[in-house]
Design an enzyme around this catalytic site. Structure first.
Site, PDB file in Angstrom:
ATOM      1  N   GLU A 219      40.266  25.528  73.223  1.00 55.36           N
ATOM      2  CA  GLU A 219      39.310  26.288  72.348  1.00 55.36           C
ATOM      3  C   GLU A 219      37.819  26.186  73.030  1.00 55.36           C
ATOM      4  O   GLU A 219      36.874  25.302  72.371  1.00 55.36           O
ATOM      5  CB  GLU A 219      39.230  25.238  71.001  1.00 55.36           C
ATOM      6  CG  GLU A 219      40.506  25.829  70.271  1.00 55.36           C
ATOM      7  CD  GLU A 219      40.509  25.265  68.737  1.00 55.36           C
ATOM      8  OE1 GLU A 219      39.642  24.691  68.367  1.00 55.36           O
ATOM      9  OE2 GLU A 219      41.545  25.640  68.061  1.00 55.36           O
ATOM     10  N   GLU A 320      48.465  27.304  68.158  1.00 59.73           N
ATOM     11  CA  GLU A 320      47.729  26.618  66.952  1.00 59.73           C
ATOM     12  C   GLU A 320      47.828  27.359  65.823  1.00 59.73           C
ATOM     13  O   GLU A 320      47.500  28.539  65.857  1.00 59.73           O
ATOM     14  CB  GLU A 320      46.660  25.826  67.061  1.00 59.73           C
ATOM     15  CG  GLU A 320      46.534  24.525  68.157  1.00 59.73           C
ATOM     16  CD  GLU A 320      45.243  23.974  68.163  1.00 59.73           C
ATOM     17  OE1 GLU A 320      44.531  23.873  67.169  1.00 59.73           O
ATOM     18  OE2 GLU A 320      44.831  23.478  69.185  1.00 59.73           O
TER      19      GLU A 320
END
Length: 400
Positions: A219, A320
């Site tokens: 991320e 995720e």
């Protein structure tokens, strides 16, 4: 990853990479092959807060460690002092995810774990005069991967906490940094040294034998204009350094690691932009409708998930996702978990249907102390929202 990968023309260039059932079988010590089903997709869970603690996930465990009120691992170690912190974290590492947890995952039809780690696991990379992180984690990572390998689980190791922090004010980086300090050459170099070291450990230590993928950063900032150096410098050098480490060990190309990056849909630009060879590349997408600006209705959530096409780069794993909904409605009567299990069952099925159009999925996370199964796979199974037979989801026909 999947046994039929070599048959997919779009992915034919990956046919000799290290993926389950393509060039290497994964079996447990009793001979079980978790990738031998007709489905064959990645079906996994993240081990959130195991080696990179996110206090919001497990406030009681955080407090029990003596870290209550601290925002991140960096802050807790600073507060406790190195020796006391090392003891507290060692106790946590030995108890949060156990061998019994891994056996439970297998019993639920899961075949993969994603293990978030921080660069500080290679302790000589830490600036001892200015950085504060727990020490001794490698032994526990080795044990965990050994148990997972024995169980027949495929393993992805993810650089979740990068040097300098890849995003600001977020404990998943291991620190609550005011700015993202990762995007500069000297920090890239520290991350590259971590990747080389991790690659060598994976190939030389039998406990890591089921690790087939290494994610080079989790991320990054979702602004392509701010992370150009990551795409132009860090990603190409990550490929070079990982491959050089493997070549120095005379690793057969069929046993190379997959090198994973966030995909274009994540918002950090095209990860392939400066790569001259993507032969062993893999991609990660994180899909949280909670923050996606989707119309907040049950029908909208189901239809959005059913129609998701997350194929900007291939092969993509949705690394995720969860069942959580926007904070503004999550405890309203129409969305509360206890009284809306039928919806959450259907939404889980819809998301699985979408993500298995790609290479599969990894739920965030395996366990939590939130009293909310929408963030905890283990709790969602206990609540009857997620079935232990994942193949049964097709029978719900949620997406038609």
């Amino acid at each position: 990853m999947i046994r039929r990968l070599a048959a997919l023309s779009a992915l034919s260039g990956l046919a000799t990479a290290w993926l389950p059932e393509v060039n290497k079988k994964i079996t447990s010590t009793n001979g079980t092959n978790l990738f031998s089903s007709s489905n064959g997709k990645i079906r996994g869970v993240n081990l959130g807060s195991q080696f990179v603690f996110e206090p919001w996930i497990a406030e009681k465990a955080w407090s029990d460690m003596g870290c209550g009120g601290q925002k991140s691992e960096f802050d807790c170690v600073s507060s406790l002092g190195q020796a006391k912190a090392n003891g507290a974290f060692a106790s946590h590492w030995g108890s949060w995810i156990t061998q019994d947890d891994l056996a439970e995952m297998v019993s639920y039809g899961l075949n993969t774990i994603r293990v978030p780690v921080g660069y500080w696991m290679r302790e000589d990379l830490v600036y001892s005069d200015s950085e504060h992180f727990p020490q001794g984690g490698l032994q526990y990572l080795e044990n965990l991967c050994g148990w997972a390998s024995d169980a027949g689980l495929y393993i992805i190791i993810d650089l979740h906490g990068a040097p300098g922090a890849q995003t600001p004010q977020n404990p998943f980086t291991g620190q609550y940094a005011p700015t993202a300090g990762f995007y500069q050459d000297y920090q890239f170099e520290r991350a590259l040294k971590f990747l080389e070291w991790m690659t060598t450990n994976i190939h030389q230590n039998d406990k890591f034998r089921n690790v087939g993928m290494l994610e080079v950063v989790n991320e990054p900032v979702q602004d392509a204009g701010k992370v150009g150096s990551m795409r132009s410098t860090y990603y190409p050098n990550a490929f070079k350094r990982i491959r050089a480490a493997e070549q120095s060990l005379n690793i057969d190309r069929n046993n190379y690691l997959h090198i994973q990056m966030m995909d274009r849909l994540w918002g950090s630009g095209d990860p392939n932009e400066s790569l001259t060879d993507t032969y062993y590349a893999a991609y990660d997408d994180h899909r949280y409708l909670k923050w996606a600006g989707v119309a907040v209705s049950k029908d909208s959530y189901i239809s959005t998930s059913c129609s998701d096409q997350l194929n900007s780069n291939t092969p993509t794993i949705v690394g995720e996702w969860s069942l959580s909904v926007p904070d503004s409605v999550q405890w309203n009567s129409d969305w509360a978990p206890d009284s809306n299990k039928d919806f959450y069952k259907k939404w889980f099925a819809a998301q699985v249907t979408a993500y298995e159009k790609q290479q599969g999925w990894i739920f965030w996370t395996w366990k939590a102390q939130l009293g909310d199964y929408r963030w905890s796979y283990q709790d969602a199974v206990a609540a009857g929202v997620i079935p232990t037979d994942l193949n049964s989801l097709a029978g719900l026909k949620v997406c038609g």
